[in-house]
Motif scaffolding. Structure first.
Motif, short mmCIF file in Angstrom:
data_model
loop_
_atom_site.label_atom_id
_atom_site.label_comp_id
_atom_site.label_asym_id
_atom_site.label_seq_id
_atom_site.Cartn_x
_atom_site.Cartn_y
_atom_site.Cartn_z
N GLU A 30 0.87 -1.18 0.00
CA GLU A 30 0.00 0.00 0.00
C GLU A 30 0.90 1.22 0.00
O GLU A 30 1.67 1.45 0.95
N THR A 31 0.82 1.98 -1.05
CA THR A 31 1.72 3.13 -1.21
C THR A 31 1.09 4.39 -0.61
O THR A 31 -0.13 4.51 -0.50
N ARG A 32 1.96 5.33 -0.27
CA ARG A 32 1.48 6.59 0.31
C ARG A 32 1.50 7.73 -0.70
O ARG A 32 0.80 8.73 -0.53
N LEU A 75 16.07 -14.77 -4.35
CA LEU A 75 15.62 -13.45 -4.79
C LEU A 75 14.23 -13.13 -4.25
O LEU A 75 13.91 -11.96 -3.99
N LEU A 76 13.40 -14.14 -4.05
CA LEU A 76 12.06 -13.90 -3.52
C LEU A 76 12.12 -13.31 -2.12
O LEU A 76 11.36 -12.40 -1.78
N ASP A 77 13.02 -13.84 -1.28
CA ASP A 77 13.20 -13.28 0.06
C ASP A 77 13.80 -11.89 -0.01
O ASP A 77 13.45 -11.00 0.79
N ASP A 78 14.72 -11.69 -0.94
CA ASP A 78 15.34 -10.37 -1.08
C ASP A 78 14.30 -9.31 -1.44
O ASP A 78 14.36 -8.18 -0.93
N ILE A 79 13.37 -9.66 -2.32
CA ILE A 79 12.32 -8.71 -2.71
C ILE A 79 11.47 -8.37 -1.49
O ILE A 79 11.16 -7.20 -1.22
N GLU A 80 11.08 -9.40 -0.73
CA GLU A 80 10.25 -9.17 0.46
C GLU A 80 10.97 -8.27 1.46
O GLU A 80 10.38 -7.31 1.99
N ASN A 81 12.23 -8.55 1.73
CA ASN A 81 12.98 -7.76 2.70
C ASN A 81 13.13 -6.31 2.24
O ASN A 81 13.03 -5.36 3.04
N LEU A 82 13.38 -6.13 0.95
CA LEU A 82 13.54 -4.78 0.40
C LEU A 82 12.25 -3.98 0.54
O LEU A 82 12.27 -2.81 0.95
N LEU A 83 11.13 -4.61 0.20
CA LEU A 83 9.84 -3.91 0.29
C LEU A 83 9.50 -3.56 1.73
O LEU A 83 9.07 -2.43 2.03
N HIS A 85 11.46 -3.11 4.16
CA HIS A 85 12.40 -2.10 4.69
C HIS A 85 12.03 -0.69 4.24
O HIS A 85 12.28 0.29 4.97
N ASN A 86 11.41 -0.59 3.06
CA ASN A 86 11.18 0.74 2.48
C ASN A 86 9.73 1.21 2.52
O ASN A 86 9.48 2.42 2.33
N TYR A 87 8.78 0.31 2.77
CA TYR A 87 7.37 0.71 2.72
C TYR A 87 6.64 0.24 3.97
O TYR A 87 6.96 -0.79 4.56
N ALA A 88 5.62 1.02 4.36
CA ALA A 88 4.97 0.81 5.66
C ALA A 88 4.08 -0.44 5.69
O ALA A 88 4.09 -1.18 6.68
N PHE A 89 3.34 -0.68 4.62
CA PHE A 89 2.40 -1.81 4.62
C PHE A 89 2.74 -2.76 3.48
O PHE A 89 2.59 -2.41 2.30
N VAL A 90 3.23 -3.93 3.82
CA VAL A 90 3.63 -4.92 2.82
C VAL A 90 3.09 -6.29 3.24
O VAL A 90 3.23 -6.70 4.39
N VAL A 91 2.46 -6.99 2.30
CA VAL A 91 2.04 -8.38 2.50
C VAL A 91 2.77 -9.22 1.47
O VAL A 91 2.78 -8.88 0.28
N ALA A 92 3.41 -10.30 1.92
CA ALA A 92 4.13 -11.19 1.01
C ALA A 92 3.70 -12.63 1.28
O ALA A 92 3.58 -13.04 2.43
N GLN A 93 3.47 -13.37 0.21
CA GLN A 93 3.11 -14.79 0.34
C GLN A 93 3.88 -15.57 -0.71
O GLN A 93 3.85 -15.23 -1.89
N HIS A 94 4.55 -16.64 -0.27
CA HIS A 94 5.35 -17.44 -1.20
C HIS A 94 4.52 -18.56 -1.82
O HIS A 94 4.85 -19.74 -1.74
#
Length: 205
Positions: A30-32, A75-83, A85-94
């Motif tokens: 969810e972007t601001r 890379l899937l974990d790297d994407i999740e960690n990056l998101l 770290h940088n955005y307030a609301f993130v949902v990730a499902q593998h």
């Protein structure tokens, strides 16, 4: 409901494109600001050179499904960690399933974001961002008249001793009526760019 019979007189070629499989993941952010949305779009556009990427929605909520082979799983974990770290609301499902589809749809409604059409399997109707098999029915000029998507489960069920019977089995199970192709003579025309390619010689009508 009976199948809709398709007019296939113009079809002269069947092109079969098996697609690579792999581990899937879905990311929702969810972007601001519009700037954040552009940043995320750029990130996944760059990732498309390494893994398969399919955008699911855009707007305040940005969501992508990805598919990676075993060599790129980290890379899937790297994407999740990056998101995260940088955005307030993130949902990730593998994984990719009906539940995550409902979550994306509901959050889109809540945030007034726009869902982006995703392919569905033309046999079972399952939402399929990365079909296991793409089948194009083309005319003499190579223009695609019908494009069909099949999930891995339906492709496995349609398994047959030969490629010809496999294609006939898929089209017979398709939600649309391609029964006239059962009378057609299929001639194999392999090529470097198209490993499974058939010309339709006769039996159309």
């Amino acid at each position: 409901m009976p199948k809709r019979e398709e007019h296939i007189d113009s079809i002269s070629e069947i092109l079969v494109n098996p697609q690579p499989g792999g581990m899937r993941a879905v990311y929702l952010v969810e972007t601001r600001t519009p700037q954040e949305a552009r940043e995320i779009d750029k990130l996944f556009s760059e990732m498309a050179s390494q893994i398969q990427v399919r955008q699911l929605c855009k707007g305040t909520l940005v969501s992508y499904a990805v598919q990676a082979d075993e060599s790129d799983l980290a890379l899937l974990d790297d994407i999740e960690n990056l998101l995260k770290h940088n955005y307030a609301f993130v949902v990730a499902q593998h994984s990719f399933d009906d539940l995550i589809c409902r979550i994306v749809k509901e959050l889109c409604q809540d945030t007034q974001s726009k869902l982006i059409p995703v392919p569905t399997c033309n046999i079972c109707g399952k939402t399929e961002p990365f079909p296991a098999l793409l089948v194009n029915l083309a005319d003499e000029e190579g223009k695609v008249v019908f494009s069909r998507n099949y999930c891995s489960n339906c492709a496995a069920v349609a398994s047959a001793p030969s490629n010809k019977e496999f294609i006939r089995s898929l089209l017979a199970a398709d939600e649309r009526d391609f029964s006239k192709l059962e009378q057609a003579e299929l001639i194999r025309h392999p090529s470097r760019k198209q490993p499974i390619r058939f010309k339709i010689k006769s039996g159309r009508g």
